[in-house]
Design a protein around this motif. Structure first.
Motif, PDB file in Angstrom:
ATOM      1  N   GLY A  96       0.792  -1.233   0.000  1.00 30.39           N
ATOM      2  CA  GLY A  96       0.000   0.000   0.000  1.00 30.39           C
ATOM      3  C   GLY A  96       0.817   1.273   0.000  1.00 30.39           C
ATOM      4  N   LEU A  97       2.095   1.184  -0.330  1.00 30.72           N
ATOM      5  CA  LEU A  97       2.950   2.376  -0.350  1.00 30.72           C
ATOM      6  C   LEU A  97       2.495   3.312  -1.464  1.00 30.72           C
ATOM      7  CD1 LEU A  97       5.541   3.554   0.992  1.00 30.72           C
ATOM      8  CD2 LEU A  97       6.823   2.494  -0.875  1.00 30.72           C
ATOM      9  N   ARG A  98       2.361   4.612  -1.125  1.00 35.75           N
ATOM     10  CA  ARG A  98       1.876   5.600  -2.086  1.00 35.75           C
ATOM     11  C   ARG A  98       2.717   6.874  -2.022  1.00 35.75           C
ATOM     12  NH1 ARG A  98      -2.369   4.222   1.012  1.00 35.75           N
ATOM     13  NH2 ARG A  98      -2.453   6.286   1.913  1.00 35.75           N
ATOM     14  N   ALA A  99       2.689   7.617  -3.106  1.00 39.56           N
ATOM     15  CA  ALA A  99       3.341   8.927  -3.122  1.00 39.56           C
ATOM     16  C   ALA A  99       2.755   9.768  -1.989  1.00 39.56           C
ATOM     17  CB  ALA A  99       3.120   9.610  -4.468  1.00 39.56           C
ATOM     18  N   GLY A 100       3.618  10.474  -1.295  1.00 33.49           N
ATOM     19  CA  GLY A 100       3.210  11.298  -0.157  1.00 33.49           C
ATOM     20  C   GLY A 100       3.447  10.620   1.180  1.00 33.49           C
ATOM     21  N   ASP A 101       3.586   9.290   1.194  1.00 33.34           N
ATOM     22  CA  ASP A 101       3.849   8.571   2.450  1.00 33.34           C
ATOM     23  C   ASP A 101       5.242   8.901   2.970  1.00 33.34           C
ATOM     24  OD1 ASP A 101       1.404   7.351   2.090  1.00 33.34           O
ATOM     25  OD2 ASP A 101       2.211   5.323   1.766  1.00 33.34           O
ATOM     26  N   ARG A 102       5.386   8.863   4.286  1.00 33.50           N
ATOM     27  CA  ARG A 102       6.696   9.057   4.918  1.00 33.50           C
ATOM     28  C   ARG A 102       7.288   7.687   5.213  1.00 33.50           C
ATOM     29  NH1 ARG A 102       8.239  13.920   4.586  1.00 33.50           N
ATOM     30  NH2 ARG A 102       9.933  13.571   6.019  1.00 33.50           N
ATOM     31  N   VAL A 103       8.590   7.548   4.974  1.00 31.23           N
ATOM     32  CA  VAL A 103       9.308   6.299   5.231  1.00 31.23           C
ATOM     33  C   VAL A 103      10.611   6.637   5.941  1.00 31.23           C
ATOM     34  CG1 VAL A 103      10.442   4.289   4.196  1.00 31.23           C
ATOM     35  CG2 VAL A 103       8.310   5.143   3.214  1.00 31.23           C
ATOM     36  N   GLU A 104      10.833   5.992   7.078  1.00 31.45           N
ATOM     37  CA  GLU A 104      12.124   6.065   7.761  1.00 31.45           C
ATOM     38  C   GLU A 104      12.986   4.932   7.221  1.00 31.45           C
ATOM     39  OE1 GLU A 104      12.055   6.685  12.149  1.00 31.45           O
ATOM     40  OE2 GLU A 104       9.892   6.447  11.817  1.00 31.45           O
ATOM     41  N   PHE A 105      14.300   5.108   7.281  1.00 30.36           N
ATOM     42  CA  PHE A 105      15.176   4.076   6.732  1.00 30.36           C
ATOM     43  C   PHE A 105      16.484   3.958   7.497  1.00 30.36           C
ATOM     44  CE2 PHE A 105      15.919   8.029   4.336  1.00 30.36           C
ATOM     45  CZ  PHE A 105      17.292   8.196   4.476  1.00 30.36           C
ATOM     46  N   TYR A 106      17.057   2.783   7.387  1.00 30.65           N
ATOM     47  CA  TYR A 106      18.424   2.523   7.825  1.00 30.65           C
ATOM     48  C   TYR A 106      18.988   1.516   6.836  1.00 30.65           C
ATOM     49  CZ  TYR A 106      22.504   1.210  10.559  1.00 30.65           C
ATOM     50  OH  TYR A 106      23.790   0.965  10.964  1.00 30.65           O
ATOM     51  N   GLY A 107      20.016   1.909   6.125  1.00 32.78           N
ATOM     52  CA  GLY A 107      20.590   1.040   5.109  1.00 32.78           C
ATOM     53  C   GLY A 107      21.898   1.596   4.595  1.00 32.78           C
ATOM     54  N   GLU A 108      22.325   1.065   3.473  1.00 37.13           N
ATOM     55  CA  GLU A 108      23.606   1.460   2.897  1.00 37.13           C
ATOM     56  C   GLU A 108      23.378   2.359   1.689  1.00 37.13           C
ATOM     57  OE1 GLU A 108      26.869  -0.949   0.507  1.00 37.13           O
ATOM     58  OE2 GLU A 108      26.930  -1.400   2.661  1.00 37.13           O
ATOM     59  N   TYR A 109      24.066   3.494   1.688  1.00 39.06           N
ATOM     60  CA  TYR A 109      23.977   4.469   0.603  1.00 39.06           C
ATOM     61  C   TYR A 109      25.036   4.165  -0.441  1.00 39.06           C
ATOM     62  CZ  TYR A 109      24.407   8.898  -1.905  1.00 39.06           C
ATOM     63  OH  TYR A 109      24.468   9.862  -2.885  1.00 39.06           O
ATOM     64  N   PRO A 130      25.635  -4.969   8.546  1.00 44.03           N
ATOM     65  CA  PRO A 130      24.660  -4.419   9.499  1.00 44.03           C
ATOM     66  C   PRO A 130      23.234  -4.597   8.980  1.00 44.03           C
ATOM     67  CG  PRO A 130      26.442  -2.853   9.140  1.00 44.03           C
ATOM     68  CD  PRO A 130      26.637  -3.967   8.142  1.00 44.03           C
ATOM     69  N   ALA A 131      22.341  -4.967   9.867  1.00 40.99           N
ATOM     70  CA  ALA A 131      20.936  -5.156   9.492  1.00 40.99           C
ATOM     71  C   ALA A 131      20.277  -3.805   9.256  1.00 40.99           C
ATOM     72  CB  ALA A 131      20.191  -5.925  10.583  1.00 40.99           C
ATOM     73  N   GLY A 132      19.675  -3.642   8.095  1.00 48.81           N
ATOM     74  CA  GLY A 132      18.948  -2.425   7.782  1.00 48.81           C
ATOM     75  C   GLY A 132      17.458  -2.632   7.961  1.00 48.81           C
ATOM     76  N   TRP A 133      16.678  -1.580   7.722  1.00 51.55           N
ATOM     77  CA  TRP A 133      15.227  -1.661   7.864  1.00 51.55           C
ATOM     78  C   TRP A 133      14.564  -0.455   7.204  1.00 51.55           C
ATOM     79  CZ3 TRP A 133      13.985   2.767  10.326  1.00 51.55           C
ATOM     80  CH2 TRP A 133      14.889   3.287  11.250  1.00 51.55           C
ATOM     81  N   LEU A 134      13.270  -0.604   6.971  1.00 50.40           N
ATOM     82  CA  LEU A 134      12.411   0.504   6.564  1.00 50.40           C
ATOM     83  C   LEU A 134      11.269   0.564   7.563  1.00 50.40           C
ATOM     84  CD1 LEU A 134      12.139  -0.171   2.724  1.00 50.40           C
ATOM     85  CD2 LEU A 134      13.584   1.521   3.866  1.00 50.40           C
ATOM     86  N   ARG A 135      10.751   1.752   7.846  1.00 46.08           N
ATOM     87  CA  ARG A 135       9.612   1.904   8.756  1.00 46.08           C
ATOM     88  C   ARG A 135       8.559   2.766   8.065  1.00 46.08           C
ATOM     89  NH1 ARG A 135      12.034   3.441  13.591  1.00 46.08           N
ATOM     90  NH2 ARG A 135      12.479   1.243  13.871  1.00 46.08           N
ATOM     91  N   HIS A 136       7.346   2.225   7.994  1.00 48.50           N
ATOM     92  CA  HIS A 136       6.237   2.901   7.325  1.00 48.50           C
ATOM     93  C   HIS A 136       4.989   2.713   8.169  1.00 48.50           C
ATOM     94  CE1 HIS A 136       2.879   2.774   4.273  1.00 48.50           C
ATOM     95  NE2 HIS A 136       3.416   3.943   4.001  1.00 48.50           N
ATOM     96  N   GLU A 137       4.355   3.823   8.521  1.00 42.48           N
ATOM     97  CA  GLU A 137       3.122   3.806   9.330  1.00 42.48           C
ATOM     98  C   GLU A 137       3.248   2.934  10.580  1.00 42.48           C
ATOM     99  OE1 GLU A 137      -0.042   2.824   6.586  1.00 42.48           O
ATOM    100  OE2 GLU A 137       0.011   4.832   5.709  1.00 42.48           O
ATOM    101  N   GLY A 138       4.395   3.076  11.264  1.00 39.56           N
ATOM    102  CA  GLY A 138       4.602   2.391  12.540  1.00 39.56           C
ATOM    103  C   GLY A 138       5.070   0.954  12.428  1.00 39.56           C
ATOM    104  N   ARG A 139       5.158   0.393  11.231  1.00 43.80           N
ATOM    105  CA  ARG A 139       5.601  -0.995  11.056  1.00 43.80           C
ATOM    106  C   ARG A 139       7.023  -1.010  10.492  1.00 43.80           C
ATOM    107  NH1 ARG A 139       3.267  -5.822   7.227  1.00 43.80           N
ATOM    108  NH2 ARG A 139       4.828  -7.322   7.887  1.00 43.80           N
ATOM    109  N   THR A 140       7.857  -1.887  11.032  1.00 41.25           N
ATOM    110  CA  THR A 140       9.232  -2.019  10.567  1.00 41.25           C
ATOM    111  C   THR A 140       9.332  -3.215   9.636  1.00 41.25           C
ATOM    112  OG1 THR A 140      10.056  -1.039  12.615  1.00 41.25           O
ATOM    113  CG2 THR A 140      11.627  -2.306  11.307  1.00 41.25           C
ATOM    114  N   TYR A 141       9.997  -3.000   8.514  1.00 40.45           N
ATOM    115  CA  TYR A 141      10.209  -4.036   7.480  1.00 40.45           C
ATOM    116  C   TYR A 141      11.700  -4.328   7.407  1.00 40.45           C
ATOM    117  CZ  TYR A 141       5.527  -2.618   6.144  1.00 40.45           C
ATOM    118  OH  TYR A 141       4.183  -2.340   6.154  1.00 40.45           O
ATOM    119  N   GLN A 142      12.054  -5.588   7.693  1.00 39.21           N
ATOM    120  CA  GLN A 142      13.455  -6.002   7.578  1.00 39.21           C
ATOM    121  C   GLN A 142      13.505  -7.478   7.346  1.00 39.21           C
ATOM    122  OE1 GLN A 142      14.373  -5.849  12.352  1.00 39.21           O
ATOM    123  NE2 GLN A 142      15.861  -5.011  11.030  1.00 39.21           N
TER     124      GLN A 142
END
Length: 142
Positions: A96-109, A130-142
């Motif tokens: 359900g990811l859509r334009a305008g949503d906020r996403v936090e991240f931890y990963g490799e650039y 290192p383990a990375g993750w994404l966070r969207h609407e309070g849920r963490t994806y890793q």
């Protein structure tokens, strides 16, 4: 008795001010993250572990060659854009990811001429990265 009351009020005020200071590092961290990413982009630097947040400006089709990746473009507070390549063979997709949503991240650039790519937003099954993750609407994806 008045000294006790005054002491309690001073202690309460001190705790309140410290609480406000505890909130500030997250705001500082975000602007620092944007600064670190801007500097990495200017210096064409890669292999940099970063944490931050951005607004989705475009959801792209999945990359299905090799390991499958969910792809989307984030715009950081600085205006810099970042392509996120989230491995959906190793981590759950953000549904359900859509334009305008906020996403936090931890990963490799990784540097590229368009602003950079963020990957390793999941756990390393071999435990070497290192383990990375994404966070969207309070849920963490890793």
């Amino acid at each position: 008795m008045n000294k006790l009351l005054l002491g309690a009020l001073l202690l309460g005020a001190l705790l309140f001010l410290q609480q406000e200071d505890w909130l500030a590092p997250a705001q500082v961290e975000q602007s620092q993250s944007d600064s670190v990413l801007a500097q990495a982009f200017r210096d064409q630097r890669s292999d940099l572990q970063v944490r931050g947040e951005g607004r989705v400006v475009k959801v792209l089709p999945d990359d299905l060659e090799g390991s499958r990746h969910q792809r989307f473009i984030l715009e950081l507070g600085s205006g810099q854009t970042l392509l996120v390549a989230h491995n959906i063979d190793l981590a759950p997709r953000i549904e359900g990811l859509r334009a305008g949503d906020r996403v936090e991240f931890y990963g490799e650039y990784e540097w590229n001429a368009k602003g950079g790519v963020l990957h390793w937003t999941h756990r390393d099954p071999r435990g070497r990265h290192p383990a990375g993750w994404l966070r969207h609407e309070g849920r963490t994806y890793q």
